[in-house]
Design a protein around this motif. Structure first.
Motif, PDB file in Angstrom:
ATOM      1  N   PRO A  27       0.805  -1.221   0.000  1.00  0.00           N
ATOM      2  CA  PRO A  27       0.000   0.000   0.000  1.00  0.00           C
ATOM      3  C   PRO A  27       0.840   1.273   0.000  1.00  0.00           C
ATOM      4  O   PRO A  27       0.494   2.241  -0.673  1.00  0.00           O
ATOM      5  CB  PRO A  27      -0.824  -0.106   1.287  1.00  0.00           C
ATOM      6  CG  PRO A  27      -0.885  -1.551   1.572  1.00  0.00           C
ATOM      7  CD  PRO A  27       0.409  -2.116   1.086  1.00  0.00           C
ATOM      8  N   ALA A  28       1.950   1.268   0.706  1.00  0.00           N
ATOM      9  CA  ALA A  28       2.814   2.455   0.728  1.00  0.00           C
ATOM     10  C   ALA A  28       3.421   2.702  -0.652  1.00  0.00           C
ATOM     11  O   ALA A  28       3.460   3.847  -1.126  1.00  0.00           O
ATOM     12  CB  ALA A  28       3.909   2.291   1.772  1.00  0.00           C
ATOM     13  N   TYR A  29       3.883   1.649  -1.307  1.00  0.00           N
ATOM     14  CA  TYR A  29       4.451   1.806  -2.650  1.00  0.00           C
ATOM     15  C   TYR A  29       3.409   2.316  -3.635  1.00  0.00           C
ATOM     16  O   TYR A  29       3.691   3.208  -4.441  1.00  0.00           O
ATOM     17  CB  TYR A  29       5.020   0.478  -3.160  1.00  0.00           C
ATOM     18  CG  TYR A  29       6.229  -0.001  -2.417  1.00  0.00           C
ATOM     19  CD1 TYR A  29       7.240   0.868  -2.019  1.00  0.00           C
ATOM     20  CD2 TYR A  29       6.367  -1.338  -2.095  1.00  0.00           C
ATOM     21  CE1 TYR A  29       8.349   0.414  -1.328  1.00  0.00           C
ATOM     22  CE2 TYR A  29       7.475  -1.804  -1.408  1.00  0.00           C
ATOM     23  CZ  TYR A  29       8.469  -0.928  -1.029  1.00  0.00           C
ATOM     24  OH  TYR A  29       9.556  -1.378  -0.356  1.00  0.00           O
ATOM     25  N   ALA A  67      -1.028  15.352   2.705  1.00  0.00           N
ATOM     26  CA  ALA A  67      -2.472  15.204   2.906  1.00  0.00           C
ATOM     27  C   ALA A  67      -3.049  14.113   2.003  1.00  0.00           C
ATOM     28  O   ALA A  67      -3.842  13.272   2.453  1.00  0.00           O
ATOM     29  CB  ALA A  67      -3.174  16.542   2.648  1.00  0.00           C
ATOM     30  N   LEU A  68      -2.646  14.092   0.739  1.00  0.00           N
ATOM     31  CA  LEU A  68      -3.154  13.075  -0.178  1.00  0.00           C
ATOM     32  C   LEU A  68      -2.674  11.682   0.220  1.00  0.00           C
ATOM     33  O   LEU A  68      -3.427  10.715   0.152  1.00  0.00           O
ATOM     34  CB  LEU A  68      -2.736  13.395  -1.616  1.00  0.00           C
ATOM     35  CG  LEU A  68      -3.315  12.509  -2.707  1.00  0.00           C
ATOM     36  CD1 LEU A  68      -4.848  12.568  -2.704  1.00  0.00           C
ATOM     37  CD2 LEU A  68      -2.781  12.924  -4.066  1.00  0.00           C
ATOM     38  N   SER A  69      -1.433  11.583   0.676  1.00  0.00           N
ATOM     39  CA  SER A  69      -0.909  10.289   1.126  1.00  0.00           C
ATOM     40  C   SER A  69      -1.658   9.778   2.348  1.00  0.00           C
ATOM     41  O   SER A  69      -2.001   8.598   2.432  1.00  0.00           O
ATOM     42  CB  SER A  69       0.578  10.407   1.451  1.00  0.00           C
ATOM     43  OG  SER A  69       1.307  10.709   0.296  1.00  0.00           O
ATOM     44  N   LEU A  70      -1.914  10.662   3.308  1.00  0.00           N
ATOM     45  CA  LEU A  70      -2.642  10.258   4.511  1.00  0.00           C
ATOM     46  C   LEU A  70      -4.077   9.859   4.190  1.00  0.00           C
ATOM     47  O   LEU A  70      -4.645   8.980   4.834  1.00  0.00           O
ATOM     48  CB  LEU A  70      -2.624  11.372   5.550  1.00  0.00           C
ATOM     49  CG  LEU A  70      -1.274  11.630   6.214  1.00  0.00           C
ATOM     50  CD1 LEU A  70      -1.347  12.852   7.109  1.00  0.00           C
ATOM     51  CD2 LEU A  70      -0.817  10.415   7.001  1.00  0.00           C
ATOM     52  N   TYR A  71      -4.662  10.493   3.197  1.00  0.00           N
ATOM     53  CA  TYR A  71      -6.023  10.135   2.797  1.00  0.00           C
ATOM     54  C   TYR A  71      -6.051   8.790   2.070  1.00  0.00           C
ATOM     55  O   TYR A  71      -6.920   7.952   2.307  1.00  0.00           O
ATOM     56  CB  TYR A  71      -6.597  11.224   1.887  1.00  0.00           C
ATOM     57  CG  TYR A  71      -7.966  10.893   1.346  1.00  0.00           C
ATOM     58  CD1 TYR A  71      -9.094  11.012   2.149  1.00  0.00           C
ATOM     59  CD2 TYR A  71      -8.129  10.434   0.051  1.00  0.00           C
ATOM     60  CE1 TYR A  71     -10.353  10.687   1.667  1.00  0.00           C
ATOM     61  CE2 TYR A  71      -9.373  10.105  -0.445  1.00  0.00           C
ATOM     62  CZ  TYR A  71     -10.484  10.240   0.365  1.00  0.00           C
ATOM     63  OH  TYR A  71     -11.716   9.902  -0.113  1.00  0.00           O
ATOM     64  N   VAL A  76      -6.007   2.398   0.127  1.00  0.00           N
ATOM     65  CA  VAL A  76      -5.222   1.512  -0.726  1.00  0.00           C
ATOM     66  C   VAL A  76      -4.939   0.197  -0.002  1.00  0.00           C
ATOM     67  O   VAL A  76      -4.992  -0.880  -0.607  1.00  0.00           O
ATOM     68  CB  VAL A  76      -3.917   2.206  -1.178  1.00  0.00           C
ATOM     69  CG1 VAL A  76      -2.984   1.248  -1.881  1.00  0.00           C
ATOM     70  CG2 VAL A  76      -4.225   3.391  -2.072  1.00  0.00           C
ATOM     71  N   LYS A  77      -4.678   0.271   1.301  1.00  0.00           N
ATOM     72  CA  LYS A  77      -4.438  -0.958   2.060  1.00  0.00           C
ATOM     73  C   LYS A  77      -5.696  -1.831   2.066  1.00  0.00           C
ATOM     74  O   LYS A  77      -5.620  -3.040   1.860  1.00  0.00           O
ATOM     75  CB  LYS A  77      -4.018  -0.651   3.486  1.00  0.00           C
ATOM     76  CG  LYS A  77      -3.662  -1.902   4.263  1.00  0.00           C
ATOM     77  CD  LYS A  77      -2.989  -1.587   5.561  1.00  0.00           C
ATOM     78  CE  LYS A  77      -2.525  -2.881   6.207  1.00  0.00           C
ATOM     79  NZ  LYS A  77      -1.653  -2.625   7.331  1.00  0.00           N
TER      80      LYS A  77
END
Length: 111
Positions: A27-29, A67-71, A76-77
């Protein structure tokens, strides 16, 4: 999900066990990939259109990217775990398929 990134041991509705999922760093990638591909063209567009002060541009895009990553990260996970479940990967294959030939919990049909 029971926390920001932690997954419940099982689904509260269908009791599907989720503890054996293998999302790991996927999910991080994927989140970095999507945020990077959205940010790069937008950064070029903003620079070519308005030519803001570089420090303002950096600050604005840093806030946007975080902000977009935290959202996106928990979504995604969840999507990756759902994909694993749908494809019966990483322990989800061990889940028994419902047997439609057997009678239900109320006993055999006596018609």
């Amino acid at each position: 999900m029971k926390g920001y990134l932690s997954v419940r041991e099982s689904c509260p509705v269908c009791r599907q066990e989720l503890h054996h999922h293998r999302a790991d760093d996927g999910p991080a990638y994927l989140t970095i990939l999507v945020v990077g591909h959205l940010s790069a063209p937008l950064l070029g567009l903003v620079w070519m259109t308005w030519q803001p002060d570089p420090m303002m541009l950096f600050t604005g895009f840093a806030i946007f990217a975080v902000a977009l990553s935290l959202y996106m990260l928990p979504r995604v996970k969840g999507g990756l775990i759902a994909f694993q479940w749908a494809r019966r990967l990483h322990g989800f294959a061990a889940a028994p398929e419902p047997d439609t030939d057997r009678p239900g919990p109320e006993g055999p049909d006596t018609e």
